[in-house]
Design an enzyme around this catalytic site. Sequence first.
Site, PDB file in Angstrom:
ATOM      1  N   SER A  44      86.085  86.797 -49.282  1.00 28.86           N
ATOM      2  CA  SER A  44      84.915  85.749 -49.101  1.00 28.86           C
ATOM      3  C   SER A  44      83.891  87.140 -49.390  1.00 28.86           C
ATOM      4  O   SER A  44      83.185  86.975 -48.289  1.00 28.86           O
ATOM      5  CB  SER A  44      85.119  84.627 -48.048  1.00 28.86           C
ATOM      6  OG  SER A  44      84.298  83.782 -48.555  1.00 28.86           O
ATOM      7  N   GLY A  49      85.872  90.002 -44.890  1.00 26.70           N
ATOM      8  CA  GLY A  49      85.967  91.591 -44.563  1.00 26.70           C
ATOM      9  C   GLY A  49      86.272  91.953 -45.604  1.00 26.70           C
ATOM     10  O   GLY A  49      87.052  91.399 -46.812  1.00 26.70           O
TER      11      GLY A  49
HETATM   12  N1  LIG Z   1      88.893  93.181 -57.397  1.00 25.56           N
HETATM   13  C1  LIG Z   1      89.793  92.909 -56.185  1.00 25.56           C
HETATM   14  N2  LIG Z   1      88.653  92.804 -55.442  1.00 25.56           N
HETATM   15  C2  LIG Z   1      88.892  92.632 -53.745  1.00 25.56           C
HETATM   16  N3  LIG Z   1      90.612  92.235 -53.453  1.00 25.56           N
HETATM   17  C3  LIG Z   1      91.065  92.253 -54.768  1.00 25.56           C
HETATM   18  C4  LIG Z   1      90.553  92.608 -56.174  1.00 25.56           C
HETATM   19  N4  LIG Z   1      92.060  92.120 -56.497  1.00 25.56           N
HETATM   20  C5  LIG Z   1      93.051  92.048 -56.201  1.00 25.56           C
HETATM   21  N5  LIG Z   1      92.941  91.893 -55.123  1.00 25.56           N
HETATM   22  C6  LIG Z   1      93.736  91.600 -54.122  1.00 25.56           C
HETATM   23  O1  LIG Z   1      92.921  89.872 -54.028  1.00 25.56           O
HETATM   24  C7  LIG Z   1      93.218  90.185 -52.176  1.00 25.56           C
HETATM   25  C8  LIG Z   1      91.297  89.214 -52.318  1.00 25.56           C
HETATM   26  O2  LIG Z   1      91.994  87.489 -52.704  1.00 25.56           O
HETATM   27  P1  LIG Z   1      90.336  86.915 -52.565  1.00 25.56           P
HETATM   28  O3  LIG Z   1      90.931  85.571 -52.400  1.00 25.56           O
HETATM   29  O4  LIG Z   1      90.391  87.064 -50.552  1.00 25.56           O
HETATM   30  O5  LIG Z   1      88.624  87.199 -52.372  1.00 25.56           O
HETATM   31  S1  LIG Z   1      87.879  86.349 -52.479  1.00 25.56           S
HETATM   32  O6  LIG Z   1      87.195  85.840 -51.636  1.00 25.56           O
HETATM   33  O7  LIG Z   1      87.912  85.419 -53.494  1.00 25.56           O
HETATM   34  O8  LIG Z   1      87.388  87.613 -53.181  1.00 25.56           O
HETATM   35  C9  LIG Z   1      93.006  91.048 -51.722  1.00 25.56           C
HETATM   36  O9  LIG Z   1      93.160  90.681 -50.724  1.00 25.56           O
HETATM   37  P2  LIG Z   1      93.659  91.438 -49.134  1.00 25.56           P
HETATM   38  O10 LIG Z   1      93.252  92.661 -49.235  1.00 25.56           O
HETATM   39  O11 LIG Z   1      93.869  90.976 -47.944  1.00 25.56           O
HETATM   40  O12 LIG Z   1      92.248  91.081 -48.693  1.00 25.56           O
HETATM   41  C10 LIG Z   1      93.427  91.911 -52.959  1.00 25.56           C
HETATM   42  O13 LIG Z   1      94.837  91.852 -52.075  1.00 25.56           O
END
Ligand SMILES: Nc1ncnc2c1ncn2[C@@H]1O[C@H](COP(=O)(O)OS(=O)(=O)O)[C@@H](OP(=O)(O)O)[C@H]1O
Length: 196
Positions: free
Chosen positions: A106, A32
């Site tokens: 993801s 999500g």
């Molecule tokens: N550009 C961008 N887009 C989305 N998220 C960002 C971005 N930059 C930094 N973050 C931070 O990195 C966390 C997401 O990393 P993931 O490893 O879950 O992402 S992915 O599955 O590779 O897309 C995400 O963690 P969550 O907030 O827990 O989702 C953010 O803290």
Amino acid sequence: MEDNLVEYQYKITRAQRRELNGHGSFLVLFTGLSGSGKSTLANTLEKRLFEMKIKTYVLDGDNIRKGINQNLGFSPEDRSENNRRIGEISKLFIDAGCVVLAAFVSPYKKDRENIKQTVGANNFFEVFVNTDIEECERRDTKGLYKKARAGEITNMTGISAPYEVPDNPDIVISPSTSPEESAESIYAHVKHKLLL
Ligand SMILES: Nc1ncnc2c1ncn2[C@@H]1O[C@H](COP(=O)(O)OS(=O)(=O)O)[C@@H](OP(=O)(O)O)[C@H]1O
Ligand SMILES: Nc1ncnc2c1ncn2[C@@H]1O[C@H](COP(=O)(O)OP(=O)(O)O)[C@@H](O)[C@H]1O
């Protein structure tokens, strides 16, 4: 391509670890938007399972990116590699007998499908944390959406990078349900996999 690798057949099997632990192992993937509640739910469910003496481990995007995946950014290619490694790490933990709770944005269907293939469809549950972008932006727990609106982050999921909604998730979580209730409904869905 010939790789000259011959897989070693470990002497202790997953089935033996399962027997020793007294429960099965599998992956619950929480997917999500950032701020949707993935970490909150994964940790709430982990606490629930831990109290039942079930071996668990949480894999969380930020934590994994600070360690094993610190060389990866947020381009589609890097996200795919991040997800590929998550699948492989999950597979090891499953083999070791743990219930893995993985909280990652993801955003791409193909990457989630690859994780499912890596761990095996029988060992995989997809939980779609269905909190919309407006609510995630309102929460803005890490200030990332503010930065994205200010143009300081260029590929923020939901703002300037896509999120592909799962077609057929095992469970959909609504933000109007409390984390405890949501964790309970996920538990009810997966508990048959804990049985020996
Ligand atoms: N550009 C961008 N887009 C989305 N998220 C960002 C971005 N930059 C930094 N973050 C931070 O990195 C966390 C997401 O990393 P993931 O490893 O879950 O992402 S992915 O599955 O590779 O897309 C995400 O963690 P969550 O907030 O827990 O989702 C953010 O803290
Ligand atoms: N019903 C809910 N389920 C999960 N989290 C919620 C809910 N309502 C509010 N929140 C809050 O939303 C935020 C979600 O943050 P987090 O779990 O870190 O999300 P993510 O891991 O998806 O980035 C937390 O501050 C949490 O307390």
